[in-house]
Design a protein around this motif. Structure first.
Motif, PDB file in Angstrom:
ATOM      1  N   TYR A 135      21.716  54.674  86.838  1.00 24.45           N
ATOM      2  CA  TYR A 135      19.265  53.988  86.535  1.00 24.45           C
ATOM      3  C   TYR A 135      19.091  55.609  85.369  1.00 24.45           C
ATOM      4  O   TYR A 135      19.045  55.509  85.073  1.00 24.45           O
ATOM      5  CB  TYR A 135      19.309  53.592  88.361  1.00 24.45           C
ATOM      6  CG  TYR A 135      19.028  52.261  88.143  1.00 24.45           C
ATOM      7  CD1 TYR A 135      19.216  51.027  87.416  1.00 24.45           C
ATOM      8  CD2 TYR A 135      19.836  52.047  89.231  1.00 24.45           C
ATOM      9  CE1 TYR A 135      18.987  50.166  87.839  1.00 24.45           C
ATOM     10  CE2 TYR A 135      19.856  51.235  89.785  1.00 24.45           C
ATOM     11  CZ  TYR A 135      20.070  50.281  88.993  1.00 24.45           C
ATOM     12  OH  TYR A 135      19.812  48.209  89.354  1.00 24.45           O
ATOM     13  N   LEU A 136      20.081  56.698  86.463  1.00 19.62           N
ATOM     14  CA  LEU A 136      19.344  57.639  86.114  1.00 19.62           C
ATOM     15  C   LEU A 136      20.000  57.365  83.898  1.00 19.62           C
ATOM     16  O   LEU A 136      19.611  58.046  83.169  1.00 19.62           O
ATOM     17  CB  LEU A 136      20.037  59.179  86.262  1.00 19.62           C
ATOM     18  CG  LEU A 136      20.040  60.404  85.485  1.00 19.62           C
ATOM     19  CD1 LEU A 136      18.420  60.493  85.730  1.00 19.62           C
ATOM     20  CD2 LEU A 136      21.083  61.224  86.605  1.00 19.62           C
ATOM     21  N   PHE A 137      21.204  57.034  83.754  1.00 23.86           N
ATOM     22  CA  PHE A 137      21.670  57.504  82.834  1.00 23.86           C
ATOM     23  C   PHE A 137      21.061  56.263  81.496  1.00 23.86           C
ATOM     24  O   PHE A 137      20.821  56.811  80.647  1.00 23.86           O
ATOM     25  CB  PHE A 137      22.881  56.819  82.294  1.00 23.86           C
ATOM     26  CG  PHE A 137      23.881  56.587  81.201  1.00 23.86           C
ATOM     27  CD1 PHE A 137      24.480  57.917  80.128  1.00 23.86           C
ATOM     28  CD2 PHE A 137      24.352  55.719  80.408  1.00 23.86           C
ATOM     29  CE1 PHE A 137      25.061  57.699  79.101  1.00 23.86           C
ATOM     30  CE2 PHE A 137      24.434  55.326  78.732  1.00 23.86           C
ATOM     31  CZ  PHE A 137      25.599  56.747  78.682  1.00 23.86           C
ATOM     32  N   SER A 138      20.167  55.272  81.699  1.00 22.82           N
ATOM     33  CA  SER A 138      19.483  53.872  81.219  1.00 22.82           C
ATOM     34  C   SER A 138      18.206  55.028  81.027  1.00 22.82           C
ATOM     35  O   SER A 138      18.028  55.178  79.594  1.00 22.82           O
ATOM     36  CB  SER A 138      19.014  53.196  82.059  1.00 22.82           C
ATOM     37  OG  SER A 138      20.531  52.420  82.462  1.00 22.82           O
ATOM     38  N   ARG A 140      17.620  58.178  81.233  1.00 22.70           N
ATOM     39  CA  ARG A 140      18.032  59.458  79.876  1.00 22.70           C
ATOM     40  C   ARG A 140      17.865  58.871  78.132  1.00 22.70           C
ATOM     41  O   ARG A 140      17.751  59.463  77.186  1.00 22.70           O
ATOM     42  CB  ARG A 140      18.969  60.290  79.982  1.00 22.70           C
ATOM     43  CG  ARG A 140      19.161  60.375  81.635  1.00 22.70           C
ATOM     44  CD  ARG A 140      18.136  62.050  81.587  1.00 22.70           C
ATOM     45  NE  ARG A 140      17.372  62.881  82.989  1.00 22.70           N
ATOM     46  CZ  ARG A 140      16.833  63.395  83.002  1.00 22.70           C
ATOM     47  NH1 ARG A 140      15.589  63.991  82.563  1.00 22.70           N
ATOM     48  NH2 ARG A 140      17.014  64.876  84.075  1.00 22.70           N
ATOM     49  N   LEU A 141      18.163  58.122  78.369  1.00 27.86           N
ATOM     50  CA  LEU A 141      18.702  56.992  77.055  1.00 27.86           C
ATOM     51  C   LEU A 141      17.361  56.634  76.134  1.00 27.86           C
ATOM     52  O   LEU A 141      17.330  56.744  74.668  1.00 27.86           O
ATOM     53  CB  LEU A 141      19.469  55.807  76.887  1.00 27.86           C
ATOM     54  CG  LEU A 141      21.478  56.331  77.036  1.00 27.86           C
ATOM     55  CD1 LEU A 141      21.780  54.919  77.475  1.00 27.86           C
ATOM     56  CD2 LEU A 141      21.552  57.477  76.224  1.00 27.86           C
ATOM     57  N   ILE A 142      16.294  56.390  76.726  1.00 26.59           N
ATOM     58  CA  ILE A 142      14.681  55.967  76.636  1.00 26.59           C
ATOM     59  C   ILE A 142      13.675  57.155  76.516  1.00 26.59           C
ATOM     60  O   ILE A 142      13.048  57.860  77.576  1.00 26.59           O
ATOM     61  CB  ILE A 142      14.292  55.399  77.341  1.00 26.59           C
ATOM     62  CG1 ILE A 142      15.440  53.963  77.843  1.00 26.59           C
ATOM     63  CG2 ILE A 142      13.172  54.505  77.015  1.00 26.59           C
ATOM     64  CD1 ILE A 142      14.791  52.678  78.383  1.00 26.59           C
ATOM     65  N   PRO A 143      13.710  58.336  75.265  1.00 26.95           N
ATOM     66  CA  PRO A 143      13.083  59.368  75.359  1.00 26.95           C
ATOM     67  C   PRO A 143      10.840  58.701  75.190  1.00 26.95           C
ATOM     68  O   PRO A 143      10.587  59.843  75.732  1.00 26.95           O
ATOM     69  CB  PRO A 143      13.386  59.848  73.702  1.00 26.95           C
ATOM     70  CG  PRO A 143      13.508  58.381  73.135  1.00 26.95           C
ATOM     71  CD  PRO A 143      14.277  57.819  74.069  1.00 26.95           C
ATOM     72  N   ILE A 144      10.589  57.864  75.533  1.00 28.68           N
ATOM     73  CA  ILE A 144       9.513  57.314  75.765  1.00 28.68           C
ATOM     74  C   ILE A 144       9.395  57.669  77.326  1.00 28.68           C
ATOM     75  O   ILE A 144       8.325  57.684  77.378  1.00 28.68           O
ATOM     76  CB  ILE A 144       9.149  56.280  75.216  1.00 28.68           C
ATOM     77  CG1 ILE A 144       9.877  55.656  75.846  1.00 28.68           C
ATOM     78  CG2 ILE A 144       9.291  56.121  73.509  1.00 28.68           C
ATOM     79  CD1 ILE A 144       9.769  53.815  75.353  1.00 28.68           C
ATOM     80  N   PHE A 145      10.229  57.700  78.146  1.00 28.93           N
ATOM     81  CA  PHE A 145      10.232  58.194  79.059  1.00 28.93           C
ATOM     82  C   PHE A 145      10.454  59.594  79.609  1.00 28.93           C
ATOM     83  O   PHE A 145      11.276  59.820  79.599  1.00 28.93           O
ATOM     84  CB  PHE A 145      11.451  57.183  80.398  1.00 28.93           C
ATOM     85  CG  PHE A 145      10.436  56.766  81.604  1.00 28.93           C
ATOM     86  CD1 PHE A 145       9.929  55.613  81.660  1.00 28.93           C
ATOM     87  CD2 PHE A 145      11.088  58.236  82.703  1.00 28.93           C
ATOM     88  CE1 PHE A 145       9.570  55.971  83.648  1.00 28.93           C
ATOM     89  CE2 PHE A 145      10.360  58.052  84.291  1.00 28.93           C
ATOM     90  CZ  PHE A 145      10.041  57.179  84.535  1.00 28.93           C
ATOM     91  N   SER A 168      22.980  63.730  83.789  1.00 27.47           N
ATOM     92  CA  SER A 168      21.217  64.325  82.519  1.00 27.47           C
ATOM     93  C   SER A 168      22.062  64.733  81.068  1.00 27.47           C
ATOM     94  O   SER A 168      21.968  64.421  80.219  1.00 27.47           O
ATOM     95  CB  SER A 168      20.659  65.451  82.895  1.00 27.47           C
ATOM     96  OG  SER A 168      19.902  64.635  84.279  1.00 27.47           O
ATOM     97  N   GLN A 169      23.036  65.722  81.197  1.00 30.84           N
ATOM     98  CA  GLN A 169      24.036  65.913  79.780  1.00 30.84           C
ATOM     99  C   GLN A 169      24.540  65.611  78.916  1.00 30.84           C
ATOM    100  O   GLN A 169      23.931  65.410  77.333  1.00 30.84           O
ATOM    101  CB  GLN A 169      25.183  66.702  80.143  1.00 30.84           C
ATOM    102  CG  GLN A 169      26.009  67.629  79.675  1.00 30.84           C
ATOM    103  CD  GLN A 169      25.397  69.025  79.255  1.00 30.84           C
ATOM    104  OE1 GLN A 169      25.241  70.205  80.423  1.00 30.84           O
ATOM    105  NE2 GLN A 169      24.396  68.670  78.199  1.00 30.84           N
ATOM    106  N   VAL A 170      25.371  64.145  79.208  1.00 33.48           N
ATOM    107  CA  VAL A 170      25.187  62.516  78.367  1.00 33.48           C
ATOM    108  C   VAL A 170      24.372  62.171  77.641  1.00 33.48           C
ATOM    109  O   VAL A 170      23.756  61.619  77.057  1.00 33.48           O
ATOM    110  CB  VAL A 170      26.180  62.402  79.150  1.00 33.48           C
ATOM    111  CG1 VAL A 170      27.000  60.834  78.151  1.00 33.48           C
ATOM    112  CG2 VAL A 170      28.266  62.771  79.257  1.00 33.48           C
ATOM    113  N   GLY A 171      23.642  61.726  79.197  1.00 31.72           N
ATOM    114  CA  GLY A 171      22.436  60.799  79.170  1.00 31.72           C
ATOM    115  C   GLY A 171      21.708  61.232  77.243  1.00 31.72           C
ATOM    116  O   GLY A 171      21.035  60.224  77.016  1.00 31.72           O
TER     117      GLY A 171
END
Length: 733
Positions: A135-138, A140-145, A168-171
């Motif tokens: 869930y954290l990775f998902s 992190r991939l959405i900059p609008i959040f 977080s580093q990867v996402g």
């Protein structure tokens, strides 16, 4: 919150206050960034490493404090340092800053949040423990959040710091690269929204959704793998086949038939399962007989004199079987056939995920519900097989009452049967390994039940275990049976008996009907492993009741059956997770011990900040008139709130009294609502209202009451002054 946490919180709030007070945000605007770009480039050209370090530290600080500016810093960094060097700096600085914000949130707030709202966050905590990185990775991939919000909220969850950092580093890398790419053209950007075009934003949102899509695809692939070795039929005879006609099986079949599905119910022995034939029904009939004997024994307390009273044990057992016969039609083949269920008696064998064989007949079905129940646990104690031992299944075949009965196990079954036989005149020894009977209950509640057992003649031996049994014939030809009990200090006590009752729990029936061949997994407790939807690893095979656990209760099995039936028949459109949050349970001793939700012991284990409200039933008028003025109601609430987290009741008809608290919990009603409900007088149900009154008194607003007291005093004085003034005027007149 301790002093260290308060100090850190104060420092952070002061820094944020300085940021706002000195309006430092004005230096982190797009216009400022563009205006300072050339000057800063000259500085960087003279001191590239120092400039990089200052930029890195400033970025970390802004991110850690969760103040605005990170987006502008990203654009400016790209313009100043170029794409690759700024990517290296910003990627690590943003992750380090995010982790610091995560740690601040965790250190300052997590304990307080979990302590206050832990019971509500239990499901979220479990989900984060299992799939937190996903869930954290998902996110992190959405900059609008908002990333800062992700940092703070994740700090309140159980996810580890290490996982938070690397995810977080990867996402955040994808979003960072988009911003940096835009930042290399800083001079051409007019607004911050122009950094990401609509197509790029949509692409990033799709990228954030991708993990969920990937998860769904992986689930589909996993299902394909599970079913890979089985050939699916081209058509099905039934929508659902239910194996086992106990509470779980009967309700599953009933629901399927009610929604017009074709359903077959297979039972190898008797309809109604353990509850009707060897469990709830016969045990409560025995308890009723024992209660009648107790009433007669204590009749003198009510001014009634009786003659000699004798227990006709055969008649007691005959009534028990008559009760079973009277209830049987509720669970009969004829009733369920009339409802539309195809009932078959025989041994079922699951041949494949879609095929069940019974009496030589193969039935194809879209779904299978396993409701095979459980059987009494018989321990491997030396010599047990040489003596006359009974279980909750076989005790109902007794024709003579044991004069001396040894009961192994101080759980609900052991306590109920021990007390009942003692009231009917048997000499009972109850053995329990733990330090108290009813080990899952609060010690004060269990102690009250134990005291009553002793009062009724039960020799309660807690902290003991049976280590061996023996049987021999004495010189007079009498068979002697005895057990050796060992206490916690290794001391041995020998107890003679005529029969031993084994009540040490139950074992799920998982073998002998094809589950092993399908490779259906079981838990450490020996139950069928199911997910929240009661599915096994085969999504169309469900398990409910004692065979699935975690509760061995008739109403729990019926509760699960609804979810299994609905998920099996309509799961393509919507599935429901089984909800056990408000599940009542009753031990039918005298007094009864009833509970719903968490008790005090569990609240302490969970680390919940709670208040305890206790009302003594010995204060209740109806209990006093009935001579049942013993026991108490104990309610667990959050600190300062009337929300009911759990209720424990020890007393006469506690199971009936529990219903009001169960209803309140299920529908979110607090103690104030119970207090505002009119209860008839004199009834036992008033105990619920008086319990709510205890809470209200303990949580009365003392400050408001102090002002109210002053108001009343003022009103008394004002009235007196008015009267004096009136009399004076009358005299003058």
């Amino acid at each position: 919150m301790n002093r260290k946490k308060m100090l850190l919180a104060g420092i952070l709030l002061s820094l944020i206050g300085l940021w706002i007070g000195f309006d430092l945000g004005q230096y982190f605007t797009l216009e400022q960034a563009k205006a300072q770009q050339i000057a800063l480039q000259d500085t960087i050209a003279h001191s590239p490493l120092l400039s990089s370090l200052i930029f890195f530290m400033l970025y970390v600080a802004i991110t850690a404090l969760s103040v605005p500016g990170a987006a502008i810093m990203t654009l400016l960094g790209a313009a100043l340092f170029g794409f690759w060097w700024s990517l290296l700096l910003i990627s690590f600085a943003s992750t380090i800053g995010a982790t610091l914000a995560f740690l601040f949130s965790r250190y300052i707030l997590r304990d307080w949040v979990q302590e206050r709202f832990g019971h509500r966050l239990a499901a979220i905590n479990t989900g984060i423990e299992k799939e937190g990185p996903f869930y954290l990775f998902s996110l992190r991939l959405i900059p609008i959040f908002p990333f800062f919000l992700v940092n703070l909220l994740m700090g309140l969850t159980p996810i580890s710091t290490r996982r938070f950092y690397w995810v977080s580093q990867v996402g955040m890398l994808a979003g960072t690269m988009v911003y940096i790419n835009a930042g290399t053209q800083l001079g051409q950007i007019d607004t911050l929204s122009g950094t990401i075009s609509a197509p790029v934003l949509v692409s990033l949102v799709l990228l954030g959704i991708f993990p969920f899509m990937a998860k769904a695809i992986m689930g589909w692939v996993k299902q394909r793998q599970v079913y890979a070795n089985w050939e699916k039929p081209t058509h099905f005879d039934q929508n659902m086949v239910v194996i086992g006609a106990g509470a779980g099986g009967l309700v599953s079949a009933y629901i399927a038939a009610a929604v017009k599905a074709k359903v077959t119910l297979i039972e190898r022995h008797k309809m109604g399962g353990d509850c009707l034939n060897t469990g709830c029904v016969p045990s409560k009939a025995l308890i009723r007989a024992a209660h009648a004997m107790s009433e007669i024994t204590h009749a003198k307390e009510f001014g009634i004199t009786t003659g000699d009273v004798k227990v006709d044990f055969q008649q007691v057992m005959a009534r028990i079987h008559n009760v079973i016969t009277k209830i049987e039609p509720h669970d009969s083949v004829s009733r369920y056939t009339d409802l539309g269920v195809n009932c078959i008696q025989g041994d079922a064998t699951v041949l494949s995920p879609w095929e069940v064989e019974v009496n030589g007949q193969r039935i194809t079905t879209r779904n299978i519900v396993i409701a095979t129940g459980a059987r009494p646990l018989v321990p491997n104690i030396p010599g047990l097989d040489t003596v006359n031992y009974l279980t909750s299944d076989t005790v109902w075949s007794l024709t003579e009452q044991p004069k001396r009965l040894l009961v192994l196990g101080g759980g609900p079954i052991g306590c109920e049967l021990a007390q009942s036989f003692a009231r009917l005149g048997s000499h009972i020894t109850l053995v329990e390994m733990a330090d108290q009977v009813l080990i899952r209950e609060d010690s004060d509640a269990a102690a009250l039940v134990a005291d009553k057992l002793v009062h009724d003649g039960v020799d309660v031996k807690t902290g003991h275990k049976a280590v061996s049994f023996a049987s021999f014939t004495d010189e007079q030809g009498q068979q002697i049976q005895h057990a050796e009990l060992e206490d916690r200090h290794g001391n041995i006590v020998t107890v003679e008996f005529d029969a031993v009752m084994v009540a040490l729990g139950r074992v799920a029936n998982v073998k002998g009907f094809g589950l092993e061949e399908l490779g259906i997994t079981t838990t450490e407790r020996g139950t069928v492993e199911v997910n929240a939807y009661l599915q096994t690893q085969y999504p169309n095979i469900f398990a409910v009741g004692d065979v699935a656990g975690p509760f061995q209760l008739t109403h729990a099995a019926a509760h699960q059956a609804w979810y299994a039936a609905v998920n099996g028949l309509f799961g393509t459109f919507k599935k429901f997770k089984a909800d056990y949050s408000v599940l009542p349970a009753v031990t039918y001793t005298a007094p009864e011990l009833a509970r719903v939700g968490i008790n005090e012991k569990e609240a302490i284990e969970k680390g919940i900040a709670f208040d305890v409200v206790t009302y003594g039933i010995d204060d209740l008028d109806r209990a006093i008139t009935d001579g049942t003025d013993e026991g108490f109601i104990k309610v667990i609430t959050p600190k300062g709130k009337d929300t009911i987290l759990g209720a424990t009741i020890v007393g006469h008809h506690a199971g009936e009294l529990l219903a009001e608290f169960t209803l309140a919990m299920r529908h979110g009603l607090g103690l104030n609502k119970i207090l505002g409900t009119v209860h008839p007088y004199p009834t036992m149900s008033e105990a619920a209202k008086y319990t709510a009154g205890v809470w209200k008194k303990a949580n009365a607003p003392q400050g408001v009451l102090a002002w109210v007291e002053k108001y009343h005093g003022w009103m008394r004085r004002t009235k007196a002054n008015d009267n004096t003034a009136q009399k004076t005027e009358e005299k003058r007149a």
